[in-house]
Design a protein around this motif. Structure first.
Motif, PDB file in Angstrom:
ATOM      1  N   GLU A  32      59.529 -40.475   6.475  1.00  0.00           N
ATOM      2  CA  GLU A  32      60.099 -39.173   6.795  1.00  0.00           C
ATOM      3  C   GLU A  32      58.975 -38.190   7.110  1.00  0.00           C
ATOM      4  O   GLU A  32      58.159 -37.850   6.243  1.00  0.00           O
ATOM      5  CB  GLU A  32      60.937 -38.667   5.628  1.00  0.00           C
ATOM      6  N   ASP A  46      62.481 -42.791   6.225  1.00  0.00           N
ATOM      7  CA  ASP A  46      63.486 -42.002   6.922  1.00  0.00           C
ATOM      8  C   ASP A  46      64.741 -42.861   7.097  1.00  0.00           C
ATOM      9  O   ASP A  46      64.714 -43.864   7.827  1.00  0.00           O
ATOM     10  CB  ASP A  46      62.952 -41.564   8.283  1.00  0.00           C
ATOM     11  N   GLU A 109      69.890 -34.228  18.574  1.00  0.00           N
ATOM     12  CA  GLU A 109      68.713 -33.838  17.805  1.00  0.00           C
ATOM     13  C   GLU A 109      67.922 -32.736  18.495  1.00  0.00           C
ATOM     14  O   GLU A 109      67.316 -31.883  17.831  1.00  0.00           O
ATOM     15  CB  GLU A 109      67.825 -35.050  17.571  1.00  0.00           C
ATOM     16  N   LYS A 111      69.222 -30.330  20.100  1.00  0.00           N
ATOM     17  CA  LYS A 111      69.955 -29.091  19.843  1.00  0.00           C
ATOM     18  C   LYS A 111      69.863 -28.672  18.381  1.00  0.00           C
ATOM     19  O   LYS A 111      69.747 -27.467  18.084  1.00  0.00           O
ATOM     20  CB  LYS A 111      71.420 -29.294  20.238  1.00  0.00           C
ATOM     21  N   ILE A 112      69.906 -29.622  17.472  1.00  0.00           N
ATOM     22  CA  ILE A 112      69.939 -29.283  16.050  1.00  0.00           C
ATOM     23  C   ILE A 112      68.557 -28.882  15.534  1.00  0.00           C
ATOM     24  O   ILE A 112      68.420 -27.920  14.770  1.00  0.00           O
ATOM     25  CB  ILE A 112      70.492 -30.475  15.244  1.00  0.00           C
ATOM     26  N   ASN A 113      67.524 -29.612  15.955  1.00  0.00           N
ATOM     27  CA  ASN A 113      66.167 -29.349  15.455  1.00  0.00           C
ATOM     28  C   ASN A 113      65.231 -29.027  16.611  1.00  0.00           C
ATOM     29  O   ASN A 113      64.415 -29.866  17.026  1.00  0.00           O
ATOM     30  CB  ASN A 113      65.641 -30.576  14.677  1.00  0.00           C
ATOM     31  N   PRO A 114      65.329 -27.840  17.177  1.00  0.00           N
ATOM     32  CA  PRO A 114      64.439 -27.484  18.294  1.00  0.00           C
ATOM     33  C   PRO A 114      63.034 -27.147  17.791  1.00  0.00           C
ATOM     34  O   PRO A 114      62.812 -26.133  17.144  1.00  0.00           O
ATOM     35  CB  PRO A 114      65.114 -26.259  18.907  1.00  0.00           C
ATOM     36  N   ALA A 115      62.074 -28.012  18.085  1.00  0.00           N
ATOM     37  CA  ALA A 115      60.692 -27.752  17.688  1.00  0.00           C
ATOM     38  C   ALA A 115      59.996 -26.807  18.640  1.00  0.00           C
ATOM     39  O   ALA A 115      58.935 -26.265  18.308  1.00  0.00           O
ATOM     40  CB  ALA A 115      59.917 -29.063  17.604  1.00  0.00           C
ATOM     41  N   GLN A 231      57.256 -34.365  16.296  1.00  0.00           N
ATOM     42  CA  GLN A 231      58.246 -33.295  16.341  1.00  0.00           C
ATOM     43  C   GLN A 231      59.382 -33.603  17.317  1.00  0.00           C
ATOM     44  O   GLN A 231      60.362 -32.862  17.361  1.00  0.00           O
ATOM     45  CB  GLN A 231      57.576 -31.980  16.723  1.00  0.00           C
ATOM     46  N   PRO A 233      62.655 -35.784  18.739  1.00  0.00           N
ATOM     47  CA  PRO A 233      63.789 -36.378  18.012  1.00  0.00           C
ATOM     48  C   PRO A 233      63.438 -37.737  17.428  1.00  0.00           C
ATOM     49  O   PRO A 233      62.713 -38.538  18.027  1.00  0.00           O
ATOM     50  CB  PRO A 233      64.877 -36.475  19.080  1.00  0.00           C
ATOM     51  N   ARG A 234      63.967 -38.017  16.257  1.00  0.00           N
ATOM     52  CA  ARG A 234      63.606 -39.225  15.540  1.00  0.00           C
ATOM     53  C   ARG A 234      64.058 -40.503  16.240  1.00  0.00           C
ATOM     54  O   ARG A 234      63.485 -41.567  16.035  1.00  0.00           O
ATOM     55  CB  ARG A 234      64.203 -39.170  14.133  1.00  0.00           C
TER      56      ARG A 234
END
Length: 358
Positions: A32, A46, A109, A111-115, A231, A233-234
């Motif tokens: 993770e 993760d 991802e 959209k949810i986690n914008p780095a 950073q 998406p996973r």
């Protein structure tokens, strides 16, 4: 100032009273990213990366197992149904849909986690491209159904049972290949709408339409992965891998299908007919009444060459199971010519006998 608002909630009497060294987990892809753990403890795995990768590996492992069973069933006559199965069609169909769903998860991802602020722009562009690809898949699927499948007995029998297959094929039209995997005795997976070479070409052309989706999405995801590294998406690594795999498989299937079609057309022109039946290349099954009599002379002994002239042919019979498609067609053509010549000789002999009697 907005970044330090939480400092107002700090109670000085209860805070900063303990010192403990921590370290960030940034070394391994499977771990993770950004997790903080006490020094000396292992970083957590993760679960999202683990489950997605494990599912793809499970699909490949099951298909490899089916492929091994299919090859081993050749030695057991009772399990011939496994020998006719096509595990590669199952694997490529499932992985094609997995690749499409991986593209959608990549967008989620973003959209949810914008780095970075530019991730929003990537999200809008990729979303529009995937919606356009969905429309193209629906159009291609409808064209194939109307042109080749709707008028077949298979469609009239299974049109109510293949709704889930059609809905899934709308996301990736290559999933329709699962209908020709010949899975056990399920007639739903034994589609037939022409000669095998024709079906192979149709499915291969369908697969080419998905390259536009996988290439564009894979290129954008590679850019995001190379620039933002951890950073990104996973699911980026899995999505890029599936995109590359689907592109390679689509090109390979198209090349194989075209080569089969060319060989089929050569045989058709060689024999001077319009089309051949699906079981034509099973030479040992018999070739008609006249040729069936000649085929009785054929044994299981191997023959050195099938294309030699009758003068140069060594002693021994020809084993039709040792011939490829072109050699089998030429061998059948030779038998057909010999039969025609014998009929002409018999006709001339009968005509001469009738003239002498007159």
């Amino acid at each position: 100032k907005e970044r330090f608002r939480l400092l107002g909630t700090v109670v000085s009497a209860q805070s900063f009273t303990k010192s403990e060294p921590l370290r960030f987990c940034i070394d391994n892809y499977w771990l993770e990213f950004g997790a903080t753990v006490p020094q000396g403890e292992s970083c957590p795995v993760d679960p999202f990366k683990l489950y997605t990768m494990s599912f793809a590996q499970l699909v490949v492992a099951l298909c490899m197992l089916l492929l091994a069973l299919s090859a081993a069933s050749r030695c057991f006559p009772r399990f011939t149904v496994l020998y006719k199965m096509r595990p590669t069609d199952i694997m490529t169909a499932i992985l094609s849909v997995c690749g499409t769903f991986a593209h959608w998860l990549f967008l989620a991802e973003l959209k949810i986690n914008p780095a970075h602020d530019i991730f929003h722009l990537f999200f809008l562009v990729s979303l529009g491209h995937l919606l356009a690809c969905y429309a193209i898949n629906v159009l291609v699927l409808r064209m194939v159904l109307v042109s080749y499948i709707v008028d077949t007995p298979w469609w009239r029998k299974h049109r109510r049972h293949c709704r889930l297959i059609l809905i899934t094929s709308a996301f990736n039209v290559r999933f329709l290949r699962i209908t020709q995997c010949r899975l056990l005795h399920f007639d739903l997976f034994h589609i037939h709408f022409g000669t095998p070479s024709k079906m192979a070409v149709v499915f291969a052309n369908m697969g080419l339409s998905t390259i536009f989706q996988d290439f564009c999405q894979g290129f954008g995801q590679c850019f995001v992965r190379l620039v933002w590294a951890h950073q990104a998406p996973r699911i980026s690594v899995l999505s890029i891998s599936l995109a590359c795999f689907n592109i390679i498989v689509a090109l390979c299937q198209y090349g194989i299908a075209r080569s089969q079609r060319v060989a089929y057309e050569r045989v058709v022109r060689l024999l001077g007919v319009r089309r051949l039946t699906a079981g034509f290349f099973d030479v040992g099954a018999g070739l008609g009444k006249g040729m069936a009599v000649q085929m009785k002379r054929i044994t299981d002994a191997p023959a050195p060459k099938a294309l030699q002239d009758k003068k140069d042919e060594p002693e021994g019979d020809i084993n039709p199971t040792e011939l490829d498609a072109i050699q089998a067609a030429m061998y059948v053509s030779q038998l057909y010519n010999e039969e025609q010549q014998q009929r002409q000789k018999l006709g001339l002999a009968d005509g001469g006998s009738e003239a002498s009697d007159a």
